[in-house]
Design an enzyme around this catalytic site. Sequence first.
Site, short mmCIF file in Angstrom:
data_model
loop_
_atom_site.label_atom_id
_atom_site.label_comp_id
_atom_site.label_asym_id
_atom_site.label_seq_id
_atom_site.Cartn_x
_atom_site.Cartn_y
_atom_site.Cartn_z
N TYR A 1 3.52 1.13 4.61
CA TYR A 1 2.82 -0.14 5.47
C TYR A 1 2.59 0.05 6.98
O TYR A 1 1.69 -0.08 7.59
CB TYR A 1 3.59 -1.28 5.31
CG TYR A 1 3.04 -2.86 5.91
CD1 TYR A 1 1.86 -3.47 5.33
CD2 TYR A 1 3.46 -2.99 7.15
CE1 TYR A 1 1.41 -4.44 5.87
CE2 TYR A 1 2.82 -4.40 7.71
CZ TYR A 1 2.02 -4.90 7.11
OH TYR A 1 1.31 -6.02 7.70
N SER B 1 -0.57 -4.81 12.60
CA SER B 1 0.56 -5.49 12.37
C SER B 1 1.74 -5.25 13.47
O SER B 1 1.58 -4.39 13.90
CB SER B 1 1.12 -5.57 11.08
OG SER B 1 2.27 -6.10 10.85
N1 LIG Z 1 1.75 -12.36 6.97
C1 LIG Z 1 2.30 -11.84 7.99
O1 LIG Z 1 3.51 -12.01 8.59
C2 LIG Z 1 1.42 -10.60 8.56
C3 LIG Z 1 1.82 -10.13 9.81
C4 LIG Z 1 1.03 -9.23 10.33
C5 LIG Z 1 -0.07 -8.63 9.85
N2 LIG Z 1 -0.30 -9.13 8.39
C6 LIG Z 1 -1.59 -8.83 7.83
O2 LIG Z 1 -2.64 -9.69 7.72
C7 LIG Z 1 -3.33 -9.34 6.37
C8 LIG Z 1 -3.07 -10.56 5.55
O3 LIG Z 1 -1.98 -10.93 5.15
P1 LIG Z 1 -1.23 -12.17 4.51
O4 LIG Z 1 0.09 -12.51 4.85
O5 LIG Z 1 -2.28 -13.48 4.49
O6 LIG Z 1 -1.45 -11.71 2.84
P2 LIG Z 1 -1.44 -12.56 1.41
O7 LIG Z 1 -0.64 -11.62 0.52
O8 LIG Z 1 -0.80 -13.89 1.66
O9 LIG Z 1 -3.07 -12.28 1.25
C9 LIG Z 1 -3.74 -11.17 0.75
C10 LIG Z 1 -4.92 -11.76 0.35
O10 LIG Z 1 -5.68 -10.25 0.25
C11 LIG Z 1 -5.93 -10.06 -1.29
N3 LIG Z 1 -5.94 -8.53 -1.74
C12 LIG Z 1 -4.98 -7.76 -1.60
N4 LIG Z 1 -5.40 -6.57 -2.14
C13 LIG Z 1 -6.99 -6.51 -2.14
C14 LIG Z 1 -7.68 -5.63 -2.51
N5 LIG Z 1 -7.47 -4.24 -2.86
N6 LIG Z 1 -9.09 -5.97 -2.30
C15 LIG Z 1 -9.27 -7.35 -2.08
N7 LIG Z 1 -8.55 -8.34 -1.74
C16 LIG Z 1 -7.20 -7.89 -1.83
C17 LIG Z 1 -4.96 -10.97 -1.97
O11 LIG Z 1 -5.41 -11.28 -3.11
C18 LIG Z 1 -4.85 -11.95 -1.29
O12 LIG Z 1 -5.62 -13.08 -1.36
C19 LIG Z 1 -2.85 -8.14 5.70
O13 LIG Z 1 -3.45 -6.96 6.12
C20 LIG Z 1 -1.45 -8.17 6.25
O14 LIG Z 1 -0.78 -6.90 6.43
C21 LIG Z 1 0.38 -10.43 7.99
#
Ligand SMILES: NC(=O)c1ccc[n+]([C@@H]2O[C@H](COP(=O)([O-])OP(=O)(O)OC[C@H]3O[C@@H](n4cnc5c(N)ncnc54)[C@H](O)[C@@H]3O)[C@@H](O)[C@H]2O)c1
Length: 233
Positions: free
Chosen positions: A159, A145
């Site tokens: 995080y 991230s």
């Molecule tokens: N959204 C952003 O702005 C952003 C920016 C940078 C990085 N990220 C990274 O991208 C990835 C996805 O983020 P997102 O925004 O789509 O998140 P989100 O919360 O919308 O979706 C995450 C998904 O992961 C699943 N999950 C959570 N814990 C889990 C576990 N222990 N085992 C299996 N599944 C699990 C949840 O049920 C959900 O379906 C993450 O690693 C996040 O840190 C997101």
Amino acid sequence: MTGQRVALVTGAAQGIGYGVAQRLGALGHHVALFDRDAALLTQAEQALRGEGLDVSALEGDVASDASAKEAIALVEKRFGRLDILINNAGISPSHGGYSQLVEDVPLEEWDRVLAVNLTGTFYMCRHALPLMKARKWGRIVNFSSQGGRMRSLLSGAHYAATKAGLIGFTRVLAGQVGGHGITANCIAPGRIDTEQSRSFGDTDTYLKQLPVGRFGEAADIGDCQDFRVWAGG
Ligand SMILES: NC(=O)c1ccc[n+]([C@@H]2O[C@H](COP(=O)([O-])OP(=O)(O)OC[C@H]3O[C@@H](n4cnc5c(N)ncnc54)[C@H](O)[C@@H]3O)[C@@H](O)[C@H]2O)c1
């Protein structure tokens, strides 16, 4: 593309993982959707199948080594292979949309964020690698991230530690597996509009700094990475 590959996407029930799974599916690959939220997972599986994509659902928790092992074993049993592993599952606990003081982070929360974001990726990799090595081909993508590359006012220290840690983990992994026909890369996105990021504060200030004037969308992540190149070769 050189035929259908078998992919597994963690955290595929919503958000970025769903967008990446959709993209891989649209390229003709089978996608195993791995998520711990059973209800969301069923919805995602049905929606993607409704688009004609070849997907299957695997319920489990990446923070459990037994669960990671079982998911990979099920893919191996069904397909005899795993070509693409997308370690996307991650959590970012929100406290009013801003990062907490380090001394205020609850111990259980610290442990859980490390277990899901960092150790979970290790678990998935350690069970996937023997399958990829056996076929001398594999593609691993880990989700870091922006918060792992620079100071964030919104993400917690736990995080940020996991997302910076994933960059180091992936560098070592890539060095170890390159000779086996396997690549390992990190994606480190800025803000993408998902359930996770909607809880972050200071939206207007952040938006003003973005040249295109909008947050990214899950499909942007699926599209900006050339899965066709990864899936070729
Ligand atoms: N959204 C952003 O702005 C952003 C920016 C940078 C990085 N990220 C990274 O991208 C990835 C996805 O983020 P997102 O925004 O789509 O998140 P989100 O919360 O919308 O979706 C995450 C998904 O992961 C699943 N999950 C959570 N814990 C889990 C576990 N222990 N085992 C299996 N599944 C699990 C949840 O049920 C959900 O379906 C993450 O690693 C996040 O840190 C997101």
